[in-house]
Design a protein around this motif. Structure first.
Motif, short mmCIF file in Angstrom:
data_model
loop_
_atom_site.label_atom_id
_atom_site.label_comp_id
_atom_site.label_asym_id
_atom_site.label_seq_id
_atom_site.Cartn_x
_atom_site.Cartn_y
_atom_site.Cartn_z
N GLY A 8 0.82 -1.19 0.00
CA GLY A 8 0.00 0.00 0.00
C GLY A 8 0.85 1.24 0.00
O GLY A 8 2.09 1.15 0.00
N MET A 17 -8.34 8.42 3.18
CA MET A 17 -8.49 7.03 3.56
C MET A 17 -7.18 6.28 3.32
O MET A 17 -6.56 6.42 2.28
CB MET A 17 -9.62 6.34 2.79
CG MET A 17 -9.83 4.89 3.17
SD MET A 17 -11.33 4.16 2.48
CE MET A 17 -10.89 4.10 0.75
N SER A 19 -5.59 2.69 2.72
CA SER A 19 -5.98 1.36 2.26
C SER A 19 -4.74 0.48 2.09
O SER A 19 -3.79 0.89 1.41
CB SER A 19 -6.73 1.44 0.93
OG SER A 19 -7.99 2.06 1.11
N THR A 21 -3.30 -3.72 1.53
CA THR A 21 -3.60 -5.08 1.09
C THR A 21 -2.65 -6.05 1.77
O THR A 21 -1.45 -5.76 1.90
CB THR A 21 -3.45 -5.19 -0.42
OG1 THR A 21 -4.37 -4.32 -1.07
CG2 THR A 21 -3.69 -6.62 -0.91
N THR A 69 -12.95 1.97 10.61
CA THR A 69 -12.23 0.82 10.03
C THR A 69 -13.16 -0.12 9.29
O THR A 69 -14.28 -0.41 9.75
CB THR A 69 -11.52 0.03 11.15
OG1 THR A 69 -10.72 0.91 11.94
CG2 THR A 69 -10.65 -1.07 10.57
N GLU A 70 -12.67 -0.59 8.17
CA GLU A 70 -13.33 -1.70 7.48
C GLU A 70 -12.26 -2.71 7.06
O GLU A 70 -11.21 -2.33 6.55
CB GLU A 70 -14.08 -1.24 6.24
CG GLU A 70 -14.76 -2.40 5.50
CD GLU A 70 -15.42 -1.98 4.20
OE1 GLU A 70 -15.07 -0.92 3.66
OE2 GLU A 70 -16.26 -2.75 3.70
N PHE A 81 -7.97 -6.88 3.17
CA PHE A 81 -7.71 -5.46 3.04
C PHE A 81 -8.06 -4.70 4.32
O PHE A 81 -8.94 -5.11 5.08
CB PHE A 81 -8.54 -4.86 1.90
CG PHE A 81 -8.48 -5.67 0.64
CD1 PHE A 81 -9.52 -6.52 0.29
CD2 PHE A 81 -7.39 -5.58 -0.21
CE1 PHE A 81 -9.47 -7.27 -0.86
CE2 PHE A 81 -7.32 -6.34 -1.37
CZ PHE A 81 -8.37 -7.19 -1.69
N HIS A 83 -9.13 -0.78 5.38
CA HIS A 83 -9.50 0.58 4.99
C HIS A 83 -9.73 1.38 6.28
O HIS A 83 -10.55 0.98 7.11
CB HIS A 83 -10.76 0.59 4.14
CG HIS A 83 -10.66 -0.26 2.91
ND1 HIS A 83 -9.77 0.01 1.89
CD2 HIS A 83 -11.33 -1.37 2.56
CE1 HIS A 83 -9.90 -0.91 0.95
NE2 HIS A 83 -10.84 -1.76 1.34
#
Length: 121
Positions: A8, A17, A19, A21, A69-70, A81, A83
């Motif tokens: 990333g 944001m 993000s 991986t 957070t996701e 992932f 995010h």
């Protein structure tokens, strides 16, 4: 042997944001004994558990970060992932992905090497 690799951007601007991986090899993220975890370590501070995505796609988040957070996954690519929205300089940290036990999320056996993300304008 299971290997995890974070990737990333190394720098994110405040309010944007973040993000990341995590690419997994040597094991499937759908294997029912495991969960897949994001952890971070700010400079000079301890590890902070961010959250997990389990083998069935269910998620758990650290309550202190849950609103921002996701954690998602792509089973076809064997990746998951992170995010994190509305970042601030306090989100500057080395971010790690790891594999944990589905019966004990704190029991981690494989880790990525980590990736440093700096939040700065």
């Amino acid at each position: 042997q299971v290997q995890l690799q974070e990737s990333g951007p190394g720098r994110v601007k405040p309010s944007q944001m973040l993000s990341l991986t995590c690419s997994v090899s040597g094991g499937s993220i759908t294997t029912d004994s495991y969960v897949w975890i994001w952890i971070r370590q700010p400079p000079g501070k301890g590890l902070e558990y961010m959250g997990v995505v389990a083998y069935d796609g269910s998620t758990y988040y650290n309550p202190s970060l849950k609103s921002r957070t996701e954690i998602a996954r792509d089973t076809s690519k064997n990746q998951f992932f992170l995010h994190l929205i509305s970042v601030t300089p306090e989100d500057t940290a080395v971010y790690y992905c790891a594999r944990g036990s589905s019966s004990d999320y704190g029991e981690m056996d494989y880790w990525g090497k980590g990736t440093l993300v700096i939040v700065s304008s």
